[in-house]
Structure formats: C-alpha cells, structure tokens
Design an enzyme around this catalytic site. Structure first.
Site, mmCIF file in Angstrom:
data_model
loop_
_atom_site.group_PDB
_atom_site.id
_atom_site.type_symbol
_atom_site.label_atom_id
_atom_site.label_comp_id
_atom_site.label_asym_id
_atom_site.label_seq_id
_atom_site.Cartn_x
_atom_site.Cartn_y
_atom_site.Cartn_z
ATOM 1 N N GLU A 169 -7.097 8.573 8.579
ATOM 2 C CA GLU A 169 -7.140 7.556 7.679
ATOM 3 C C GLU A 169 -7.497 6.408 8.549
ATOM 4 O OE1 GLU A 169 -3.450 7.434 5.652
ATOM 5 O OE2 GLU A 169 -4.684 7.198 3.851
ATOM 6 N N LYS A 180 12.435 -0.416 -2.488
ATOM 7 C CA LYS A 180 12.356 -1.349 -0.931
ATOM 8 C C LYS A 180 10.845 -1.166 -1.080
ATOM 9 C CE LYS A 180 11.212 -0.624 3.272
ATOM 10 N NZ LYS A 180 10.321 -1.475 3.457
ATOM 11 N N GLY A 233 3.390 6.266 1.286
ATOM 12 C CA GLY A 233 2.905 5.704 2.448
ATOM 13 C C GLY A 233 2.297 6.498 3.545
ATOM 14 N N SER A 234 2.406 6.553 4.860
ATOM 15 C CA SER A 234 1.661 7.176 5.660
ATOM 16 C C SER A 234 2.406 8.816 5.985
ATOM 17 C CB SER A 234 1.604 6.450 7.052
ATOM 18 O OG SER A 234 3.149 6.369 7.322
ATOM 19 N N THR A 235 1.524 9.720 6.018
ATOM 20 C CA THR A 235 1.830 10.985 6.386
ATOM 21 C C THR A 235 2.917 11.208 7.376
ATOM 22 O OG1 THR A 235 -0.249 11.987 5.617
ATOM 23 C CG2 THR A 235 1.186 13.350 6.933
ATOM 24 N N GLU A 236 2.867 10.225 8.425
ATOM 25 C CA GLU A 236 3.796 10.344 9.501
ATOM 26 C C GLU A 236 4.990 9.957 9.020
ATOM 27 O OE1 GLU A 236 2.513 7.057 12.441
ATOM 28 O OE2 GLU A 236 4.269 7.398 13.499
ATOM 29 N N CYS A 262 -4.870 4.876 -0.331
ATOM 30 C CA CYS A 262 -4.795 6.363 0.110
ATOM 31 C C CYS A 262 -5.669 7.207 -0.414
ATOM 32 C CB CYS A 262 -3.493 6.518 -0.523
ATOM 33 S SG CYS A 262 -2.997 6.422 -2.022
ATOM 34 N N GLU A 288 3.847 10.726 -1.696
ATOM 35 C CA GLU A 288 2.616 10.489 -1.947
ATOM 36 C C GLU A 288 2.073 9.877 -0.591
ATOM 37 O OE1 GLU A 288 -0.544 9.070 -2.209
ATOM 38 O OE2 GLU A 288 0.211 7.541 -3.710
ATOM 39 N N GLY A 322 5.973 10.087 5.974
ATOM 40 C CA GLY A 322 6.616 11.248 5.168
ATOM 41 C C GLY A 322 7.287 12.426 5.832
HETATM 42 P P1 NDP Z 1 4.258 3.402 6.233
HETATM 43 O O1 NDP Z 1 4.196 4.769 5.945
HETATM 44 O O2 NDP Z 1 4.984 3.112 7.910
HETATM 45 O O3 NDP Z 1 4.837 2.296 5.132
HETATM 46 C C1 NDP Z 1 5.426 2.750 4.004
HETATM 47 C C2 NDP Z 1 6.735 2.332 3.572
HETATM 48 O O4 NDP Z 1 7.556 3.365 4.255
HETATM 49 C C3 NDP Z 1 7.081 0.810 4.098
HETATM 50 O O5 NDP Z 1 7.960 0.502 2.863
HETATM 51 C C4 NDP Z 1 7.692 1.089 5.211
HETATM 52 O O6 NDP Z 1 8.588 -0.101 5.613
HETATM 53 C C5 NDP Z 1 8.566 2.299 5.023
HETATM 54 N N1 NDP Z 1 8.947 2.828 6.367
HETATM 55 C C6 NDP Z 1 8.515 2.667 7.564
HETATM 56 N N2 NDP Z 1 9.120 3.550 8.474
HETATM 57 C C7 NDP Z 1 10.034 4.197 7.657
HETATM 58 C C8 NDP Z 1 11.132 5.246 7.849
HETATM 59 N N3 NDP Z 1 11.189 5.745 9.214
HETATM 60 N N4 NDP Z 1 11.998 5.771 6.910
HETATM 61 C C9 NDP Z 1 11.659 5.157 5.773
HETATM 62 N N5 NDP Z 1 10.853 4.308 5.310
HETATM 63 C C10 NDP Z 1 10.019 3.823 6.089
HETATM 64 O O7 NDP Z 1 2.854 2.922 6.300
HETATM 65 P P2 NDP Z 1 2.489 1.528 7.299
HETATM 66 O O8 NDP Z 1 2.801 0.501 6.382
HETATM 67 O O9 NDP Z 1 2.868 1.291 8.550
HETATM 68 O O10 NDP Z 1 0.739 1.642 7.657
HETATM 69 C C11 NDP Z 1 0.468 2.691 8.444
HETATM 70 C C12 NDP Z 1 -0.568 3.606 8.068
HETATM 71 O O11 NDP Z 1 -0.171 4.401 7.004
HETATM 72 C C13 NDP Z 1 -1.883 2.937 7.475
HETATM 73 O O12 NDP Z 1 -2.743 2.329 8.475
HETATM 74 C C14 NDP Z 1 -2.259 4.060 6.601
HETATM 75 O O13 NDP Z 1 -3.175 4.743 7.375
HETATM 76 C C15 NDP Z 1 -1.400 4.703 5.933
HETATM 77 N N6 NDP Z 1 -0.795 4.155 4.830
HETATM 78 C C16 NDP Z 1 -0.970 5.058 3.863
HETATM 79 C C17 NDP Z 1 -0.623 4.643 2.561
HETATM 80 C C18 NDP Z 1 -0.755 5.460 1.264
HETATM 81 O O14 NDP Z 1 -0.564 5.261 0.060
HETATM 82 N N7 NDP Z 1 -1.133 6.781 1.402
HETATM 83 C C19 NDP Z 1 0.030 3.224 2.315
HETATM 84 C C20 NDP Z 1 0.376 2.543 3.227
HETATM 85 C C21 NDP Z 1 -0.100 3.048 4.605
HETATM 86 P P3 NDP Z 1 7.918 -1.454 6.017
HETATM 87 O O15 NDP Z 1 6.425 -1.979 5.553
HETATM 88 O O16 NDP Z 1 8.796 -2.457 5.713
HETATM 89 O O17 NDP Z 1 7.729 -1.210 7.424
#
Ligand code: NDP
Length: 795
Positions: free
Chosen positions: A399, A194, A246-249, A302, A268, A251
């Site tokens: 971040e 996804k 994606g985000s630690t939250e 990241c 990651e 994660g």
């Molecule tokens: P997210 O962690 O929310 O998004 C990453 C992926 O996870 C996207 O495909 C998202 O879908 C999906 N996702 C969101 N919620 C869930 C869930 N509950 N279960 C499973 N998958 C989920 O990052 P954001 O895009 O919201 O960015 C927010 C912050 O995160 C940024 O400001 C940055 O600080 C950090 N970030 C860090 C990254 C890294 O590589 N370390 C990359 C991106 C963000 P969808 O996008 O469709 O909502």
C-alpha cells in the site's frame, strides 16, 4: 493570446475559488483552540495534563492543541460507557432512532463548518469533504436511524454487544467516525472512539453535536491521542467489542492483543486494489474512474484503485489518455474549490510515498509525472503514473497510500484475474468492460469484498464494505454491518468457559498395548483417500468404561499440510451449483440412515446406548438441515441512492480449518463441518481426540456419497498442536476452534500471519442437541463472506 473564442477557450485557466474558513475559525476560537476528551457528556481535561498539536498539512500551521489520553482517561471513558449502557438500552428502538436522526440533521445543518474543518485538519480538497464525505456522514446516520427503529423486528434474538471500543484512521476522519458510531449506537451499544492523532477535530465537533442534541451522557465518548491510546482501548477489560480501521500491521497487533479475551472484533484494513481495464471498455470513462480511483483524497484511500491492470492491446492508448488527464489535475490549497489534489496528511506519509516511488523506479518501473508547479509550502506530492511495473515489485504489492498509480498489463481475462488476486489483500476491485458477461464473470473470481463494475469508489450506508484476506473481516454498512454490533441471545454465555477437557486416550499417557479387542484402526482422510499418518504413529482410543476399542492416527504438521493442499485442489466445490451441493448432502444423510445401526453401535461404546441413538438421529437430521440450506442462503440486492444495484453475494471463504469439540463427537463434527461445506468451502477438520475413531464412520459415508475428494479432509491427533498448525498456515482462510479457552486464545494469536477469520466458542456453550443453538443461519453467516458487486445502469 488571440481573440477568437476558440483561442480564449483553450487559454482559459481556472481562477482561484477559496472557501471561506471564517466560521470554522470562529468555532475553533470559541474553544480557544484547545480540546479535551469528551467523556460522560462533558469535556474533560487530560488526566496527565498533556496535549498534542494538530496542524494543517497544507500550510504547516498549527490548528489546535488536543488532549492526550492516558490510562485514567480511558478508564473514565469506559466507566461512563458502562454506566450509560442500561440507560441507552432501556430506550426503545424508536427513541434511539430519534437521536440518530437528530445527529444526521445536525450534520446537515453544520455541513459547511464540518467540511472546512475536515479539510483543514486532513488536507483533502474541500470539493471532496463537502460533496462526498459530509453527505455520506449524514446518510449514514439517517440510514442507521432506520436500523435502530427496526432493530427488534429485523434482528430478533440479537442484542447489543455492550461497550464498544473504536479506533479510526486519518484518511476519512469524519466518515470513519460515522461508519463506526452510527451502527454501534443503532444496535444499542455505547461507544468509546479514538480518532487518529493527525485528525481528531471533526470527531470532537461531532461530540459537541451529540451534546447539543442531548444524547444521554456516556453513550458516546471521544478520547484522543496516539497509538498508545488505541492499545489501551484494545486491552481494556471493560470493552466487549473492538472495531478498527487502519493498517494491516496494526490490525495484526490488535488481533493478538485481543486473543486472550472474548471481545468481538472487526478489522477494516489495507488494500492494493486492482483497477482492471479490458480492451472493450469505454476508455474515457475508465480514465475518469481512475481520477476517482487513485487521485481521490491524494490516493490515501484503503480501497484506492492503486494497481492498474490494462489489457495489452489498448495499454498505450490508455496511458496516453491518462497522461493527458493527469496534466489537467490541479494540486494546491485544499480549501480552493477548484483543486483536485490536496495535501498529504503528514511528513512521514509524504516520505513513505517518496521512498516507495524511488524503490519502484529502482525495481524497473517507468515513472511519469505531469509538469506542474507545486505549492511552495505544505505537504504535496504530484500525481504519478508508474508503468512497466513487475507484478512482484514492491509498488505492486505494498500500500503506497499516495497519488501513485502502478500499472501492468494482461492478455486474457484469466490472466487479469490471476494478477488481480496476486496480493495478500482483498479489499476492492474495479472492472471496466462494456461486456456485462465479462465484467460479472471477473467480479465473481476476484478476491475482494467490494467490486465496482464500470465505476469506482462508490459508497453507501446501505451496502456492506469490508475485505477478504489480509484486508480484514467484518462489514460496515447495511444489514450485514449491523451484525458486527450484535450478539446472539439464544446462546448461553459461559463466563468461566471451559477448562481444557481431560482426555482419557493414550496420547499423553503411557502407550497402551494393542490387544485383540481392537475392532477398528482408522487412518487420516486426505483428498478423498485414507492415508497413513506421516508420523507412523497412532494413538489408542478407549470406550467410556475404559476398554481399548481402536486406534486413531497421530497427525502432525505434514498431514495438515497435505490436507490443506488437498482442500485447495478441491476449491472448485465453491463453483459447484448449490443445488448439486444440496444433492450430495441429501445423499450423505441417506447413507448415514442406511448404516444407522452399525454407526450407533460403535458410538455406543463412547457415549452409551441412549445418547448414541439420539446423536445419530440428530446427525441425520442435521445433514438434512444443511442440504436444505445449501441452496437457500441467498444474498441480497441493495439499493443505494444512485442509478445502481449492489449485489450482496454470499461467497465461500475458502479453506476452513475446524477443530471439533469433545462433546457429542459425531453431531458436533457434522454441525460444524456441514455449514462450511454447504456454503462451498473445503474443510480440514480435526475430530474429537477422545473419540477420534468416529472419523472412520464419517469418511466412509463421505466416500460413498459423491462428495468430491478433498472437500472434507480429516486429520486426527493432538487437537491443540494441529490447531496451531492450521492457525499458522497461510493457505487456510478461516479457522473455527470449538474446544476450550486456552485453545481459542492460541488460535486467535496464531492466526495473525494471513489474518484469517477466526470463530471460537469461548464465550458460549452450545448444546449440540438443540437445533435452536446448533444449526442454521448463524452458522451459514460464519461460513460465508459477503462480496458487494456494484452494477450501474442507465446511459
Ligand atoms: P495505523 O494503522 O497506525 O492507524 C490507524 C489507527 O490506529 C489510528 O487511530 C492510530 O492511532 C491507531 N493505532 C496505532 N497503533 C495502534 C496500536 N498499537 N493499537 C491500537 N491502535 C493503534 O495507520 P497509520 O496512520 O500509521 O498509517 C500507516 C499506513 O497504514 C498508511 O501508510 C497506510 O498504508 C495504512 N493505512 C490504511 C488505512 C486504511 O483505511 N486501510 C488507513 C490509514 C492508514 P494514531 O493515529 O493516533 O497513531
């Protein structure tokens, strides 16, 4: 303006060099700017009929409508991936390699279109998508075509996980697609991926390329939508492994959502990576490094070098150089080839950057931005330098994910290390010094999965990438990344794995009366000393025929806290030369061998004569095994295609909590504790509950074998309670729980505070008497984390 060449030179400005989006627009039009999901080798309309809009952040213009998945679409994708699994696995490694190779070729053939599409959807400068992202994507597929080819010979005893669910972010949409899909397919898995809601288009373009090369239907499935779709993938029973960036939250959410399953997981996550400049550094190079470190991709990276740590003596000089360079950065239309900084991906991200910068200023930082004309339309933020940032300020800890550099100063290398490690993250670090000794010394002390010496943001498919601490676990790229998509075949799967073991001790039953037959009362073992349990209580331990044979201390949270503190104090064990660690372990074996008869006699009361003799013999052998491994679990040197070596170092994880099983109590204890210790970790171990008094024999041999106090701490009690305390403890870096499915679930869910690494055996039954299952490289892998240190060479 004067006419001299010099005057003309200084007055010269960049012209506009727009990339032509015609081909990409044609491709979008060919799809009528409407995309479904790619499932089972075909385009599918969304089951719900719902679409969402993806737009260009540089212009706010709509690009296309994209299908929003719901549960029916996810089910269909999982079913397709399951159906395709035997087909894909029936192919030889060579055949799979050819598909990956063909994908790499397709990426190269369509590189321009893909680069423009990426820039339109994400807002990143075309210079970056064209020169960094897309070439790395192709390289990833080429490199992993190689792993597919070599799989059988290079990973004997391993098989694919099965169906893999992958969830990726918006900052490097296509690169993350490649990082996820290439190793998964190379290892023989099938995939459901996804992409992020903001940036789905290049993943869909890749699906089309997969169709064109004839990748068997169902091997790769791309489904779109928001976080809800990610959650559906995470929770799906038909998926064997989740890989997330994606985000630690999020994660944390995913760790919790997968706790009750046996899904393999790699995360990651975010970072707040230090960019450390020493006073002997080549400052001009460091400034160029910063341009890549924090202004690449508008800082939405990241591993961005978002925290500048500069040695005090040169701070002002460096700031001046940075400001001068910032004045030359150009912010504008990302499709213009002469642009350095493009658009921020979405309004919510822009707002987040603004509010964090405001907060930084409110907390006392000085904010500097160059004077520049910002585009009138679209989502842009100027390059920003925050100086005088307090190490605990929000902008030093959180971040920002924007083009914002937060700077602070240090005086000595040890202060630099302290500041560098003063976050909860541990993704990357960049170290600038002309002294290789200083740089490598600091590299070894920084808690980060990737360290760049006199360089920054270098990536390659041959080198592992991934974090320490709350930046996640697992590696992507290289041999180490392949293991994330493989499972051992020599362990026996136990789908109904383990109900809780009924324990015959008196903990949960009536307090047994202590009779004269007791020959043994043991204590907790903390910091190399025997300690009374904080509770003041102990619990009776019985022989296999029900006789009361001893008492073990009933540990509680306080005992665990003390043990973790002692383990931390002993962390210099990791710096003890591996040869010395091996010597200590050999000495341990020697001491156990000397006391073999009495230890066997005591163990006999629990497991009977024959088993006891066997268990002690195997225990001595196992200690030898890890004495052997201590100085042999080497790292590697990767050879990325630049003038650089990458040192992949196997490092200790830190403090490891180990909850031991009931079976083969002494042997299983040693089989788990010793690899951790051999690798340089310190341990808080909870022994078998039923046979807890074996700890007395264990700590006596530890005591007499030169093992420094605090390297192994043993706390007995109710394992499920102690496991929970350990899992929740933020100073424990990894937890291994080898009891039952219920405890494994609890430990995974409770570990999300600091996202500690978790290893449980809820998927496998380990026969502790079988060396093929119960010892070796597999255990050392779990006891270490890999730090990739990039060292450039040449002028
Ligand atoms: P997210 O962690 O929310 O998004 C990453 C992926 O996870 C996207 O495909 C998202 O879908 C999906 N996702 C969101 N919620 C869930 C869930 N509950 N279960 C499973 N998958 C989920 O990052 P954001 O895009 O919201 O960015 C927010 C912050 O995160 C940024 O400001 C940055 O600080 C950090 N970030 C860090 C990254 C890294 O590589 N370390 C990359 C991106 C963000 P969808 O996008 O469709 O909502």
């Amino acid at each position: 303006m004067g006419n001299s060449v010099v005057e003309q030179f200084y007055a010269m400005d960049y012209g506009v060099a727009p990339e032509d989006p015609k081909e990409t627009n044609r491709w979008l039009d060919m799809h009528e700017r409407r995309f479904g999901h790619y499932i089972d080798g075909q385009w599918h309309k969304p089951a719900s009929g719902e679409y969402f809009v993806t737009s260009n952040p540089a212009s706010d213009d709509k690009i296309a409508d994209v299908a929003q998945a719901d549960v029916a679409d996810v089910d269909a994708a999982v079913a397709a991936a399951r159906k395709a699994l035997p087909v894909w696995q029936a192919l030889s490694g060579h055949e799979r390699a050819r598909y990956l190779y063909a994908l790499a070729r397709q990426v190269q053939k369509h590189s321009r279109r893909l680069a423009v599409l990426e820039t339109m959807d994400n807002g990143k400068p075309i210079r970056e998508s064209r020169d960094l992202d897309i070439p790395l994507v192709a390289r990833h597929f080429y490199h992993h075509a190689g792993w597919a080819q070599l799989l059988d010979r290079e990973f004997p005893g391993y098989a694919a996980c099965g169906v893999v669910g992958q969830i990726i972010p918006w900052n490097f949409p296509l690169l993350m697609f490649a990082w996820k899909v290439a190793p998964a397919l190379a290892a023989g898995n099938t995939v459901i991926i996804k992409p992020a809601e903001y940036t789905p288009l290049t993943a869909l373009a890749m699906a089309e390329l997969a169709m064109e090369i004839g990748l068997p239907p169902g091997v790769l499935n791309v489904i779109n939508g928001d976080g809800r779709v990610g959650a559906l993938i995470t929770a799906h029973d038909g998926i064997d492994k989740i890989a997330f960036t994606g985000s630690t939250e999020v994660g944390r959410i995913i760790r919790k959502a997968t706790a009750s399953s046996t899904k393999k997981l790699s995360l990651e996550l975010g970072g707040k990576s230090p960019f450390i400049v020493f006073d002997d550094a080549d400052l001009d190079s460091a400034v160029e490094g910063l341009v890549d470190g924090i202004w690449l991709n508008q800082g939405q990276v990241c591993c961005a070098g978002s925290r500048l740590l500069v040695q005090e003596r040169i701070a002002e000089t460096l700031y001046e150089k940075i400001r001068a360079r910032m004045k030359t950065l150009r912010v504008g239309s990302p499709l213009d080839k002469s642009i350095d900084i493009g658009a921020i991906v979405a309004p919510v991200q822009l707002e987040r950057i603004r509010s964090l910068v405001d907060q930084g200023v409110a907390e006392g930082a000085n904010c500097w931005q160059p004077e520049m004309t910002m585009p009138g339309k679209g989502l842009f933020y100027p390059p920003t330098l925050l100086t005088g940032v307090h190490p605990t300020a929000m902008v030093a800890q959180e971040e920002i994910f924007g083009p914002v550099l937060a700077s602070m100063t240090f005086r000595t290398p040890s202060e630099a290390v302290e500041l560098a490690n003063n976050t909860t993250y541990g993704l990357a670090a960049s170290i600038w010094s002309e002294s290789i000794n200083v740089a490598l010394d600091v590299a070894s002390q920084v808690k980060a999965g990737v360290v760049w010496v006199n360089s920054t943001n270098l990536f390659d498919a041959s080198c592992g990438f991934g974090g320490y601490r709350e930046s996640g676990y697992g590696r992507e790229g290289g041999r180490e990344g392949m293991y994330e998509y493989l499972e051992p075949t020599w362990l026996h799967r136990s789908p109904q794995k383990k109900r809780a073991v009924t324990v015959s001790s008196g903990i949960n039953g009536q307090a047994a009366s202590v009779s004269m037959s007791i020959d043994r009362t043991v204590k907790q073992y903390i910091g190399g000393k025997q300690a009374r349990p904080d509770s003041g209580y102990s619990f009776p331990v019985h022989s296999h025929d029900g006789r009361l044979i001893g008492e073990a201390p009933l540990g509680n949270r306080k005992d665990i806290r003390n043990a973790v503190e002692a383990a931390h104090k002993a962390e210099k064990w990791a710096k003890t030369p591996a040869h010395t660690r091996a010597q200590v372990l050999y000495y341990l074996a020697e001491n156990m061998a000397q006391r073999r008869a009495e230890i066997t006699a005591r163990l006999m009361q629990f497991v009977g004569e024959e088993l006891a003799a066997r268990e002690v013999a195997y225990s001595i052998e196992r200690i030898f095994t890890y004495a052997a491994w201590a100085d042999k679990y080497d790292g590697a040197v990767h050879n990325p295609p630049m003038r650089n070596v990458t040192l992949a170092m196997n490092e200790a994880i830190g403090v490891v909590g180990i909850i031991c099983p009931e079976e083969a109590p002494m042997l299983s204890f040693l089989s788990l504790v010793l690899p951790a210790v051999a690798a340089g970790n310190t341990v808080v171990a909870v022994p078998s509950e039923k046979y807890a008094t074996i700890m007395g024999d264990l700590y006596q041999i530890f005591d007499t074998s030169d093992l420094p106090g605090g390297v192994v701490n043993i706390v007995a009690g109710r394992p499920e309670e102690l496991a929970k305390t350990l899992a929740e403890h933020d100073d424990v870096d990894a937890i291994w729980c080898f009891r039952n499915a219920a405890d494994a679930t609890m430990v995974k869910a409770a570990s999300i505070g600091n996202l500690k690494q978790v290893w449980t055996n809820d998927k496998y039954d380990i026969d502790w008497f079988d060396p093929a299952q119960a010892e070796g490289r597999y255990f050392m892998q779990h006891a270490t984390q890999i730090k990739n240190i990039w060292v450039p060479y040449g002028e």
